[in-house]
Design an enzyme around this catalytic site. Structure first.
Site, short mmCIF file in Angstrom:
data_model
loop_
_atom_site.label_atom_id
_atom_site.label_comp_id
_atom_site.label_asym_id
_atom_site.label_seq_id
_atom_site.Cartn_x
_atom_site.Cartn_y
_atom_site.Cartn_z
N CYS A 1 45.84 8.01 61.90
CA CYS A 1 46.73 8.96 61.24
C CYS A 1 48.24 8.67 61.23
O CYS A 1 48.81 8.36 60.18
CB CYS A 1 46.47 10.30 61.88
SG CYS A 1 47.25 11.60 60.98
N ASP B 1 44.45 8.47 54.39
CA ASP B 1 45.20 7.82 55.47
C ASP B 1 44.41 6.75 56.21
O ASP B 1 44.97 5.83 56.79
CB ASP B 1 45.76 8.85 56.46
CG ASP B 1 44.68 9.57 57.25
OD1 ASP B 1 43.51 9.60 56.79
OD2 ASP B 1 45.00 10.13 58.32
N ASN B 2 43.08 6.89 56.21
CA ASN B 2 42.22 5.89 56.84
C ASN B 2 40.77 6.21 56.50
O ASN B 2 40.49 7.22 55.85
CB ASN B 2 42.41 5.83 58.37
CG ASN B 2 42.42 7.17 59.04
OD1 ASN B 2 43.44 7.64 59.54
ND2 ASN B 2 41.27 7.86 59.02
N ARG C 1 50.66 7.26 58.04
CA ARG C 1 51.62 8.11 57.35
C ARG C 1 53.02 7.51 57.38
O ARG C 1 53.76 7.55 56.39
CB ARG C 1 51.63 9.51 58.01
CG ARG C 1 50.46 10.33 57.54
CD ARG C 1 49.97 11.37 58.54
NE ARG C 1 48.53 11.49 58.37
CZ ARG C 1 47.95 12.36 57.54
NH1 ARG C 1 48.68 13.24 56.90
NH2 ARG C 1 46.65 12.37 57.40
N SER D 1 47.44 17.13 63.88
CA SER D 1 46.02 17.15 63.48
C SER D 1 45.39 18.50 63.72
O SER D 1 45.74 19.20 64.67
CB SER D 1 45.24 16.07 64.24
OG SER D 1 45.47 14.83 63.68
N LYS E 1 49.63 18.20 56.31
CA LYS E 1 49.72 17.62 57.65
C LYS E 1 50.89 16.64 57.72
O LYS E 1 51.00 15.72 56.90
CB LYS E 1 48.42 16.89 57.95
CG LYS E 1 48.42 16.11 59.25
CD LYS E 1 47.02 15.60 59.53
CE LYS E 1 46.97 14.67 60.72
NZ LYS E 1 45.59 14.27 61.04
N ASP F 1 42.98 13.17 54.57
CA ASP F 1 42.87 12.84 55.99
C ASP F 1 41.43 12.44 56.32
O ASP F 1 40.53 13.29 56.26
CB ASP F 1 43.29 14.07 56.81
CG ASP F 1 43.68 13.68 58.23
OD1 ASP F 1 43.46 12.50 58.59
OD2 ASP F 1 44.20 14.54 58.96
N ASP F 2 41.21 11.18 56.62
CA ASP F 2 39.88 10.67 56.99
C ASP F 2 38.88 10.63 55.82
O ASP F 2 37.67 10.58 56.06
CB ASP F 2 39.24 11.47 58.14
CG ASP F 2 39.96 11.28 59.47
OD1 ASP F 2 40.95 10.52 59.51
OD2 ASP F 2 39.54 11.91 60.46
N HIS G 1 39.42 16.02 57.59
CA HIS G 1 39.46 15.72 59.04
C HIS G 1 38.72 16.84 59.77
O HIS G 1 38.83 18.00 59.38
CB HIS G 1 40.94 15.68 59.45
CG HIS G 1 41.20 15.17 60.84
ND1 HIS G 1 40.83 15.86 61.96
CD2 HIS G 1 41.83 14.05 61.27
CE1 HIS G 1 41.22 15.17 63.04
NE2 HIS G 1 41.82 14.06 62.64
N HIS H 1 52.47 15.15 61.11
CA HIS H 1 52.01 14.23 62.17
C HIS H 1 52.90 13.01 62.40
O HIS H 1 52.41 11.93 62.75
CB HIS H 1 50.56 13.80 61.92
CG HIS H 1 49.81 13.65 63.21
ND1 HIS H 1 48.55 13.13 63.31
CD2 HIS H 1 50.18 13.96 64.48
CE1 HIS H 1 48.17 13.12 64.57
NE2 HIS H 1 49.13 13.62 65.30
N LYS I 1 36.98 4.64 60.56
CA LYS I 1 38.28 4.95 61.16
C LYS I 1 38.45 4.23 62.50
O LYS I 1 37.48 4.07 63.24
CB LYS I 1 38.32 6.47 61.37
CG LYS I 1 39.62 7.00 61.97
CD LYS I 1 39.62 8.52 62.03
CE LYS I 1 40.90 9.04 62.70
NZ LYS I 1 41.01 10.51 62.65
#
Lengths: 467, 467
Positions: free
Chosen positions: A81, A301-302, A85, A159, A134, A41-42, A249, A136, A322
């Site tokens: 996010c 994810d990004n 996904r 998140s 996660k 995540d991130d 994240h 989301h 992001k």
């Protein structure tokens, strides 16, 4: 040899590879390969040692990369996010599946139930499956992993920075049910009468909250334990394991063993703990004799959340982070691994998270849905035989708005965003044009030198304007 | 155990390693290790695959890094050519040796003859030595490599972009002597009566011009041939080989075999040809049984020349380029190699080109001069036994002006320069402060949060203001 026949032969090759019994346990394993997707995540393009970070140390991911294929031009389908996904799990661009923004805490919606997830398709073909981490994609019951194709779930449903009003949480989130009273949630949510505790996210097992607030320091460790337990206990069926790490994240947390360990602060600690986690998972595959029959892919994810300064990651040499359609927002680390089957390489071919959907289905001898458009392509020939990636282009969306488009080495920007995220300006009269293979940092606009390239890309981009 | 005793033991260990005869040839080799320094021109921190470049492919350097120590915080002592070279060869900061700017074509001066070069010191101790490539420490006879300690020379005496007036060249440069007439030089310098040819640089062997204008497409190939011939023909003596590539400094040239090969344009082609060259040199060491008795170091004189856009390199995730005291100007790739002796690692320790001077002398059991200040430190313990680098700090000069200073992970900027080079602003009232291990890209000034760190660094920096 057509692409289809070639793919078929490759699937046979993968299938065959598991027949070389390495142990009694391995001999009894089912023949279709397992699939594991490790999704951060991130995590930024530049955050791993093997992608050039000077001080974050990721020996397990570096080894995974050395034994597998490390992609240098790998994309996530959205710079934020939830849509990222959804695209990974459906193989489709955001405007097709309709998940365009983030599912906020308290929102009673989620990814359309008409979408078919990779988990659903594999489970129907006899795979066992687990979602860890996660989610989301909606936290009302109908949107939770177990109702989207997964056999089981362990993790945080949204998140980890969704600092919530407990009254609202209790009222709106289906996650609080058996065994939780409003009083108990309220009590756990506040230090004293008015000062809310930070990071009030629930930890769930299947559809039940098992801890509130979740102890975020322990998440990576517990996700890892869940993952290795799942692998060890899988015996009869091939499996699909999706581990969506909560880190890095913000807010950042590492376990005691990792906190303060890295030279790069708490951010580095969280990445190094994920690296440890990946090492544990790959070691478990090795010790179970499953390493040559499990397709593992690691990605993010990004890009990094740059506004968090030292608590955000690094996009490496790329521009922007992001929320943006600059490369730093959407180009992410991507490492494929299956020793003996995947040919070690550093790949500059174009590939995306959507392609993991299609590739995984191919490897699992499972048909790709033909009742809808799938944007993923099959990478198995590229991964296993060193052929070119069949992907020719990539569309960069912000929600359902096509902001940039890449074809081969060329990228045009139709609109320009601030580098740390935010609203784009108006449509540019002449798009910016970058040669991403000579200028990965998007520094030198070549639209004036190559108007014919701009024109060609605009034509191709047209088909992505309205999906 | 004191550092000195430890170093002594390590020197013995290196010396001993060569005694394990791998072939008759190896058994007859002298016991002191050979030293090879491979020095690129304007190669950026981010230009190699192992430093994260997405499309430039450098398999030989990646292998060298995997077998050796890859530094991620390695510095050159100046952000521009001549002073960077003088510091490498003398182990001293620019204000000490006095080479502060570039020796332009036609200038009749060079690095002070009072300076002792690494070549001079090693040659006096019985080493044979050769300088190949770009010299740029003065091109009048007294300043040329053979008068600065090298046994022989092959290369271009100054930068490959020094487009000259042939009349002046002939009049002022000592390099045109035997066998050259003004008429001949004039004829070779012009296409027709007034249109000068570009890149009118001479190629020299020792003190004679052997080709004018030098065919720059062939330089990397010819340097490589010279290097491998020198290694192969060295028999009785240990040797010091200094290969200062002309590339990837503009104007860019690659040989026919490499031109158009990389995905990253002509710039990538030149880097990939250097990668090939390094592979040839290391292979020659292997085939001669010298690999475990030769200390090889690969690095660059300064960061990428960003104003050349697509013809300039990449500073990776760092800020700024050549001519600047931002990290991108002075932090460069640094790879040490000596299989079996140097312990493979990725090192985040502080180290500099000046340390190569001191380390090489230690390895060669040659005393470091004690009649002058030497700024280099001995890295052998770090390289061979994994101890910490003894270097605690680094001073960033622009000419003789201290513009920035690093101690541990902290860096202060006393003045700020434009990122692509140019005059710095006035002295800052409060220096900028960066935590380079959390924020290698120098994005987040922490001077307000940590005034005490600024104060400590200012105190330490004081000793570097006037050398």
């Amino acid at each position: 040899m057509t692409q289809q026949i070639r793919s078929f032969i490759l699937v046979l090759a993968v299938t065959a590879s598991c027949l070389g019994a390495r142990s009694t346990a391995a001999a009894e394993r089912p023949s279709r390969p397992n699939v594991i997707i490790l999704f951060c995540d991130d995590l930024g393009y530049g955050d791993l040692t093997c992608y050039g970070h000077p001080t974050i140390r990721t020996p397990h991911l570096d080894r995974m990369a050395a034994e597998g294929v490390r992609f240098t031009q790998f994309y996530t389908a959205a710079a934020v996010c939830s849509p990222a996904r959804a695209s990974l799990l459906t193989g489709r661009y955001p405007p097709r599946h309709g998940t365009l923004g983030i599912y906020w805490h308290g929102l009673d919606t989620g990814m359309s139930v008409d979408e078919k997830t990779l988990a659903e398709l594999l489970t129907k073909q006899g795979y066992s499956s687990k979602c860890i981490g996660k989610w989301h994609l909606g936290h009302d019951v109908e949107f939770l992993p177990q109702n989207r194709g997964f056999d089981s779930y362990f993790g945080v449903p949204y998140s980890n920075d969704m600092q919530i009003d407990p009254e609202m949480a209790f009222a709106d989130d289906a996650v609080f049910r058996d065994g939780w009273s409003l009083e108990k949630v309220r009590e756990l949510s506040f230090d004293g009468p008015i000062k809310p505790k930070r990071e009030l996210v629930p930890l769930m097992a299947d559809e039940r909250v098992i801890e509130y607030p979740a102890d975020q320091r322990e998440l990576t460790r517990r996700y890892t334990e869940q993952a290795t337990d799942f692998i060890t206990s899988s015996e009869q069926k091939p499996f699909f394991l999706y581990v969506a790490y909560t880190m890095p994240h913000v807010p950042l947390f590492a376990s005691k063993k990792f906190e303060g360990n890295s030279r790069s602060g708490l951010y580095g600690d969280t990445v190094e703990e994920i690296d440890w986690s990946v090492g544990e998972i790959l070691d478990t595959l090795r010790s179970q004799g499953l390493d040559d029959n499990t397709f593992v892919f690691f990605t993010s994810d990004n890009g990094p959340w740059l506004t968090y300064r030292l608590d955000g990651g690094s996009q490496g040499l790329l521009r922007g982070g992001k929320f943006t359609t600059w490369e730093g927002g959407m180009r992410v680390p991507g490492i494929a691994w299956c020793p003996g089957t995947i040919k070690p390489a550093i790949s500059s071919e174009l590939a995306t998270t959507m392609d993991l959907f299609t590739t995984s289905l191919h490897l699992a001898s499972t048909p790709v849905p033909n009742d809808r458009v799938i944007d993923g392509v099959d990478l198995s020939d590229h991964l296993m035989a060193g052929g070119n990636s069949p992907r020719e282009d990539f569309a960069y969306y912000r929600r359902d708005d096509l902001q940039a488009y890449r074809r081969g080495k060329w990228k045009i920007h139709l609109k320009v965003q601030p580098e740390k995220g935010g609203k784009p300006g108006a449509m540019l009269e002449t798009p910016l044009l970058f040669d991403l293979e000579r200028d990965p940092a998007e520094q030198y606009d070549l639209s004036k030198e190559h108007p014919e390239v701009v024109e060609t890309l605009l034509e191709h981009a047209g088909t992505y304007r309205q999906l």
